[in-house]
Design a protein around this motif. Structure first.
Motif, short mmCIF file in Angstrom:
data_model
loop_
_atom_site.label_atom_id
_atom_site.label_comp_id
_atom_site.label_asym_id
_atom_site.label_seq_id
_atom_site.Cartn_x
_atom_site.Cartn_y
_atom_site.Cartn_z
N SER A 235 -80.14 -59.34 31.04
CA SER A 235 -81.00 -58.45 31.82
C SER A 235 -82.44 -58.95 31.75
N VAL A 236 -83.26 -58.52 32.70
CA VAL A 236 -84.67 -58.89 32.69
C VAL A 236 -85.38 -58.13 31.58
N SER A 237 -85.98 -58.89 30.66
CA SER A 237 -86.68 -58.30 29.53
C SER A 237 -88.08 -57.85 29.93
N ARG A 238 -88.81 -58.72 30.60
CA ARG A 238 -90.14 -58.41 31.12
C ARG A 238 -90.56 -59.55 32.05
N TRP A 239 -91.74 -59.41 32.64
CA TRP A 239 -92.25 -60.43 33.54
C TRP A 239 -93.55 -60.99 32.99
N LEU A 240 -93.73 -62.28 33.17
CA LEU A 240 -94.98 -62.95 32.79
C LEU A 240 -95.49 -63.75 33.98
N ASN A 241 -96.78 -64.03 33.97
CA ASN A 241 -97.34 -64.87 35.02
C ASN A 241 -97.08 -66.33 34.67
N ALA A 242 -96.42 -67.04 35.57
CA ALA A 242 -96.01 -68.42 35.29
C ALA A 242 -97.20 -69.32 35.01
N ARG A 243 -98.28 -69.16 35.76
CA ARG A 243 -99.46 -70.00 35.56
C ARG A 243 -100.07 -69.77 34.19
N GLU A 244 -100.12 -68.51 33.74
CA GLU A 244 -100.69 -68.22 32.43
C GLU A 244 -99.84 -68.80 31.31
N VAL A 245 -98.52 -68.75 31.45
CA VAL A 245 -97.64 -69.35 30.45
C VAL A 245 -97.80 -70.87 30.44
N PHE A 246 -97.84 -71.45 31.61
CA PHE A 246 -98.05 -72.90 31.73
C PHE A 246 -99.35 -73.30 31.02
N ASP A 247 -100.41 -72.54 31.23
CA ASP A 247 -101.69 -72.85 30.60
C ASP A 247 -101.61 -72.73 29.08
N GLN A 248 -100.81 -71.80 28.58
CA GLN A 248 -100.64 -71.69 27.12
C GLN A 248 -99.91 -72.91 26.55
N ILE A 249 -98.91 -73.39 27.28
CA ILE A 249 -98.21 -74.61 26.86
C ILE A 249 -99.19 -75.79 26.83
N VAL A 250 -99.98 -75.90 27.88
CA VAL A 250 -100.96 -76.99 27.98
C VAL A 250 -101.95 -76.91 26.81
N ASP A 251 -102.43 -75.71 26.52
CA ASP A 251 -103.40 -75.54 25.44
C ASP A 251 -102.84 -76.00 24.10
N GLN A 252 -101.60 -75.60 23.80
CA GLN A 252 -101.02 -75.99 22.52
C GLN A 252 -100.73 -77.49 22.48
N ALA A 253 -100.24 -78.05 23.59
CA ALA A 253 -100.00 -79.50 23.63
C ALA A 253 -101.30 -80.27 23.48
N TRP A 254 -102.39 -79.74 24.02
CA TRP A 254 -103.71 -80.37 23.87
C TRP A 254 -104.13 -80.37 22.41
N ARG A 255 -103.78 -79.31 21.69
CA ARG A 255 -104.20 -79.19 20.30
C ARG A 255 -103.50 -80.18 19.38
N ASN A 256 -102.18 -80.41 19.57
CA ASN A 256 -101.50 -81.33 18.64
C ASN A 256 -100.29 -82.06 19.22
N GLY A 257 -100.18 -82.12 20.55
CA GLY A 257 -99.13 -82.94 21.15
C GLY A 257 -97.80 -82.25 21.36
N GLU A 258 -97.68 -80.99 20.96
CA GLU A 258 -96.43 -80.24 21.16
C GLU A 258 -96.76 -78.84 21.64
N PRO A 259 -95.86 -78.27 22.43
CA PRO A 259 -94.54 -78.74 22.84
C PRO A 259 -94.60 -79.72 24.01
N GLY A 260 -93.49 -80.44 24.18
CA GLY A 260 -93.31 -81.26 25.36
C GLY A 260 -92.51 -80.52 26.41
N PHE A 261 -92.32 -81.16 27.54
CA PHE A 261 -91.55 -80.57 28.64
C PHE A 261 -90.25 -81.33 28.83
#
Length: 592
Positions: A235-261
């Motif tokens: 079932s659908v748990s909740r909704w998130l904004n895709a761009r905001e999640v993408f930016d969080q991935i980018v931020d963490q990868a910028w910090r230390n190289g992970e996560p990858g895609f």
């Protein structure tokens, strides 16, 4: 099967190893007695591996000439034309262990499955292979577990459990286990997973990557919300904004190289056995998508040894390359039968598809020899020409084996029988490229001169690219002063005494723009059955926006995965420059 290396024929040549290669073999690979003393030579190790791999031939042909086949296997290894993944070098002919570089281990949402996976992970690491996990089926943190409404610990805490179990188990008795873990972008705990390695001391033996869908990437581009799906109830748990999640991935990868895609839909469009299921898992470094319990038997051709000279003409010896590929495919197929599998499920899954992964290393060296800059259209043309040739030759060799030994059991359909469901993969080759004395995988050289922090910082090894040394000597600029300057600052372009032609040819990783890194990965991916493990190297001052563009370009160009690393974004890294190497430079120059 234990091989007696005293049976090694005297006509076989010994390998021409660099001092760094000898050190690596002595530290990690050569057998020792109970007192810790080395009891074999590098040529004996290669013969042991070759003889063990050749012993499989009798299973298919009782009249097979084992010594001749073993000699062929030995010659491509000792000649540093091809090397298998490390577990084969460590285990073949010793009567123990697996021959595969990595595998994927399923973890389902039940106590029995989780503890079976923990036990099997420990066994697999002990026998020499890395592991890829996908935790997307694990219920989120705080969910119901049994009769308790909020007892579930969730994927991230569970990964910590696996990390503690495996981090002190050394692969083949030599090195710690290497793991990759993925989580689907639509898992309710995705934000926690993105930040799982914000503390660099956490999950130190796990590489984290996120399984991305086409739907998510399209929503990122459009700025739309997307649903998180509860893995237990669907079932659908909740909704998130895709761009905001993408930016969080980018931020963490910028910090230390992970996560990858990893781009799951792209991976499954090339799934060679869709009738067996969807691919959700990748191996330890992301280069091999696999079904649950499948092992990946990998090896790489050293392209620097495929370049030949005739007078003033330098060329790629495609006849030699064809011969090496054909022998390597047979070698890797034999390893599948030689492996000691930890479970019956892993044996059946692996032999059902008989996937192998033949890749390359020394590509940057090949370009140096051909006097072609890495960041050029000509280099992309060479990449496509070489990898398309390897892909065709590997398929031909697999068909020939299929006609003699039968196709892989899950093969169905018209046409010629194929022995291996997939044949080509680009792996990182971090350690075997050191043994081969070449640049790693398809990466540009980190620097023409640098210090390699090896064996957990116990040793610093001076690395001077041999093709740069040769060219610099011919140009009359190879001096102790130049090498000391290079090892301090890593900027060949800033050296006024270095000819412009050398600066053009010897392009280092941080002189290659992200766009060219991605183009090169795409050129190889076009002619690779599985996936390409590659890192986009970024300077320390790269910003987050640049990294976001890189990830989006990787998706748009059709890559199956992408990893980016910003220089010095971690407290420790395997390559460095600086004053630490000056004494090693002076020692090196005094010996020349």
């Amino acid at each position: 099967m234990v091989i007696d290396t005293r049976s090694m024929p005297i006509y076989l040549d010994k390998p021409a190893l660099t001092p760094n290669a000898k050190l690596v073999l002595e530290k990690r690979y050569l057998r020792r007695d109970e007192n810790g003393e080395i009891i074999e030579t590098p040529d004996e190790m290669f013969w042991q591996v070759a003889r063990a791999a050749a012993s499989v031939e009798q299973h298919y042909d009782p009249q097979a000439d084992i010594e001749t086949v073993a000699s062929e296997f030995y010659e491509i290894m000792a000649g540093l034309l091809f090397l298998p993944n490390s577990p084969a070098l460590l285990n073949a002919g010793t009567g123990r262990g697996q021959m595969a570089g990595s595998m994927v281990l399923p973890v389902e949402d039940s106590l029995d499955s989780i503890f079976d996976a923990v036990k099997n992970a420990a066994i697999i690491h002990q026998r020499g292979s890395g592991i890829g996990f996908d935790f997307s089926s694990i219920r989120p943190r705080g969910d119901r577990a049994g009769s308790r409404p909020d007892a579930a610990i969730g994927p991230v805490a569970l990964i910590e459990v696996f990390s503690r179990v495996t981090q002190n188990i050394r692969q083949g008795g030599i090195r710690r286990g290497c793991n990759a873990v993925s989580l689907g972008i639509d898992h309710p705990d995705i934000i926690e997973f993105i930040r799982a390695k914000a503390d660099q001391s956490s999950l130190s033996n796990f590489y984290t990557c996120i399984a991305i869908t086409d739907d998510f990437m399209q929503r990122v581009k459009q700025g739309l919300d997307y649903p998180l799906i509860h893995p237990r109830t669907q079932s659908v748990s909740r909704w998130l904004n895709a761009r905001e999640v993408f930016d969080q991935i980018v931020d963490q990868a910028w910090r230390n190289g992970e996560p990858g895609f990893i781009f799951l839909d792209r991976i499954n469009r090339d799934n060679p056995t869709p009738q067996l299921g969807t691919l959700h898992h990748v191996s330890g470094c992301g280069e091999q998508p696999l079904l649950p319990n499948e092992f990946a038997h990998l090896g790489s051709v050293n392209l620097s040894r495929i370049v030949k000279s005739d007078g003033d003409q330098t060329y790629i010896d495609f006849k030699l390359l064809a011969s090496v590929v054909g022998t390597a495919v047979r070698f890797l197929d034999n390893l599948i039968d030689l492996t000691g599998y930890p479970t019956n499920e892993s044996m059946l899954a692996t032999k059902r598809t008989r996937k192998i992964g033949l890749g390359v290393m020394g590509f940057a060296d090949m370009l140096f020899q051909l006097e072609i800059a890495y960041n050029s259209e000509q280099a992309l043309d060479i990449a496509r020409e070489v990898m398309s040739f390897i892909q065709r030759q590997a398929l031909d060799a697999s068909i020939e084996l299929g006609q003699k030994r039968g196709p892989y059991p899950a093969f169905h359909g018209g046409g010629k029988p194929i022995r291996n469901a997939s044949r080509t993969t680009i792996a990182p080759t971090g350690t075997i490229s050191l043994i081969a004395g070449c640049t790693s995988s398809i990466e540009p050289v980190f620097a023409t001169v640098f210090i390699r922090n090896a064996f957990k910082g116990e040793h610093q090894m001076l690395d001077i690219n041999p093709h740069f040394e040769k060219a610099a000597r011919q140009a009359g600029v190879f001096t102790s002063d130049l090498i000391e300057r290079l090892v301090r600052c890593n900027h060949l372009q800033q050296q006024p005494d270095v000819p412009e032609e050398l600066k053009r040819i010897f392009v280092t990783a941080h002189r290659v723009s992200p766009e060219w890194h991605i183009k090169m990965q795409a050129a190889f991916q076009e002619f690779t059955d599985a996936a390409v493990s590659k890192t986009v190297n970024l300077p320390h001052n790269a910003d987050r926006e640049e990294l976001g563009i890189i990830f989006m370009q990787a998706y748009d160009i059709g890559l199956k995965g992408i990893t980016a690393y910003r220089d010095q974004s971690r407290s420790s890294q395997p390559f460095c420059t600086g004053d630490i190497g000056i004494s090693l430079v002076r020692e090196y120059m005094n010996c020349r």
